[in-house]
Design a protein around this motif. Structure first.
Motif, PDB file in Angstrom:
ATOM      1  N   THR A  48       0.843  -1.194   0.000  1.00 61.19           N
ATOM      2  CA  THR A  48       0.000   0.000   0.000  1.00 61.19           C
ATOM      3  C   THR A  48       0.877   1.242   0.000  1.00 61.19           C
ATOM      4  O   THR A  48       2.098   1.149   0.032  1.00 61.19           O
ATOM      5  N   ASP A  49       0.268   2.401  -0.031  1.00 65.38           N
ATOM      6  CA  ASP A  49       1.043   3.642   0.042  1.00 65.38           C
ATOM      7  C   ASP A  49       0.795   4.310   1.386  1.00 65.38           C
ATOM      8  O   ASP A  49       0.042   3.819   2.221  1.00 65.38           O
ATOM      9  N   GLN A  50       1.436   5.449   1.607  1.00 67.24           N
ATOM     10  CA  GLN A  50       1.348   6.118   2.900  1.00 67.24           C
ATOM     11  C   GLN A  50      -0.060   6.591   3.231  1.00 67.24           C
ATOM     12  O   GLN A  50      -0.437   6.680   4.390  1.00 67.24           O
ATOM     13  N   SER A  51      -0.846   6.864   2.245  1.00 69.57           N
ATOM     14  CA  SER A  51      -2.213   7.321   2.479  1.00 69.57           C
ATOM     15  C   SER A  51      -3.096   6.203   3.030  1.00 69.57           C
ATOM     16  O   SER A  51      -3.972   6.447   3.854  1.00 69.57           O
ATOM     17  N   MET A  52      -2.846   4.984   2.593  1.00 68.74           N
ATOM     18  CA  MET A  52      -3.715   3.865   2.945  1.00 68.74           C
ATOM     19  C   MET A  52      -3.136   2.935   4.011  1.00 68.74           C
ATOM     20  O   MET A  52      -3.782   1.980   4.403  1.00 68.74           O
ATOM     21  N   ILE A  53      -1.940   3.222   4.497  1.00 66.56           N
ATOM     22  CA  ILE A  53      -1.245   2.272   5.364  1.00 66.56           C
ATOM     23  C   ILE A  53      -1.983   1.977   6.667  1.00 66.56           C
ATOM     24  O   ILE A  53      -1.833   0.912   7.240  1.00 66.56           O
ATOM     25  N   VAL A  54      -2.798   2.876   7.148  1.00 67.51           N
ATOM     26  CA  VAL A  54      -3.542   2.627   8.395  1.00 67.51           C
ATOM     27  C   VAL A  54      -5.050   2.549   8.163  1.00 67.51           C
ATOM     28  O   VAL A  54      -5.828   2.656   9.090  1.00 67.51           O
ATOM     29  N   LYS A  55      -5.433   2.344   6.929  1.00 65.47           N
ATOM     30  CA  LYS A  55      -6.842   2.189   6.594  1.00 65.47           C
ATOM     31  C   LYS A  55      -7.047   0.756   6.131  1.00 65.47           C
ATOM     32  O   LYS A  55      -6.551   0.352   5.096  1.00 65.47           O
ATOM     33  N   PHE A  56      -7.756  -0.017   6.937  1.00 65.06           N
ATOM     34  CA  PHE A  56      -7.916  -1.432   6.654  1.00 65.06           C
ATOM     35  C   PHE A  56      -9.339  -1.727   6.204  1.00 65.06           C
ATOM     36  O   PHE A  56     -10.292  -1.181   6.740  1.00 65.06           O
ATOM     37  N   ASP A  57      -9.472  -2.620   5.218  1.00 62.05           N
ATOM     38  CA  ASP A  57     -10.793  -3.002   4.708  1.00 62.05           C
ATOM     39  C   ASP A  57     -11.599  -3.784   5.730  1.00 62.05           C
ATOM     40  O   ASP A  57     -12.808  -3.665   5.801  1.00 62.05           O
ATOM     41  N   SER A  58     -10.901  -4.614   6.516  1.00 59.65           N
ATOM     42  CA  SER A  58     -11.588  -5.422   7.515  1.00 59.65           C
ATOM     43  C   SER A  58     -10.592  -5.908   8.552  1.00 59.65           C
ATOM     44  O   SER A  58      -9.387  -5.715   8.402  1.00 59.65           O
ATOM     45  N   ARG A  59     -11.091  -6.562   9.592  1.00 58.64           N
ATOM     46  CA  ARG A  59     -10.212  -7.130  10.618  1.00 58.64           C
ATOM     47  C   ARG A  59      -9.458  -8.338  10.102  1.00 58.64           C
ATOM     48  O   ARG A  59      -8.549  -8.820  10.761  1.00 58.64           O
TER      49      ARG A  59
END
Length: 71
Positions: free
Chosen positions: A31-42
Motif C-alpha cells: 500500500t502507500d502512505q495514504s492507505m497504510i492505516v486504513k484497513f478493509d476489515s479485521r
C-alpha cells in the motif's frame, strides 16, 4: 475515499528505521502512505499484523519502562 493517483512518497529504505532485526520488525504492506492505516476489515493481513504488534507493545511496556527508568 481516496481519489488521487498512487504515488510512493518515500522509498523502502526511508520507510524503515534501519535498526537491527532484533529491535525493528519490518512488516511489508502492499500500500502507500495514504492507505497504510486504513484497513478493509479485521481480516486484512496488515490489520492483523498491526493489532498483534500493538498488543505485544502493551504487554511489554511496563517492564520496558521500569528497566529504562529504574522503577
Amino acid at each position: 475515499m481516496r481519489t488521487g493517483d498512487f504515488i510512493t512518497a518515500v522509498d523502502r529504505e526511508s520507510a524503515l528505521l534501519q535498526l537491527p532485526d532484533t529491535v525493528e520488525d519490518k512488516i511489508p504492506l502492499d500500500t502507500d502512505q495514504s492507505m497504510i492505516v486504513k484497513f478493509d476489515s479485521r481480516n486484512t493481513p496488515g490489520y492483523s499484523s498491526a493489532r498483534e504488534k500493538l498488543s505485544q507493545f502493551t504487554k511489554d511496556a511496563p517492564g520496558v519502562v521500569a528497566s529504562r527508568f529504574g522503577m
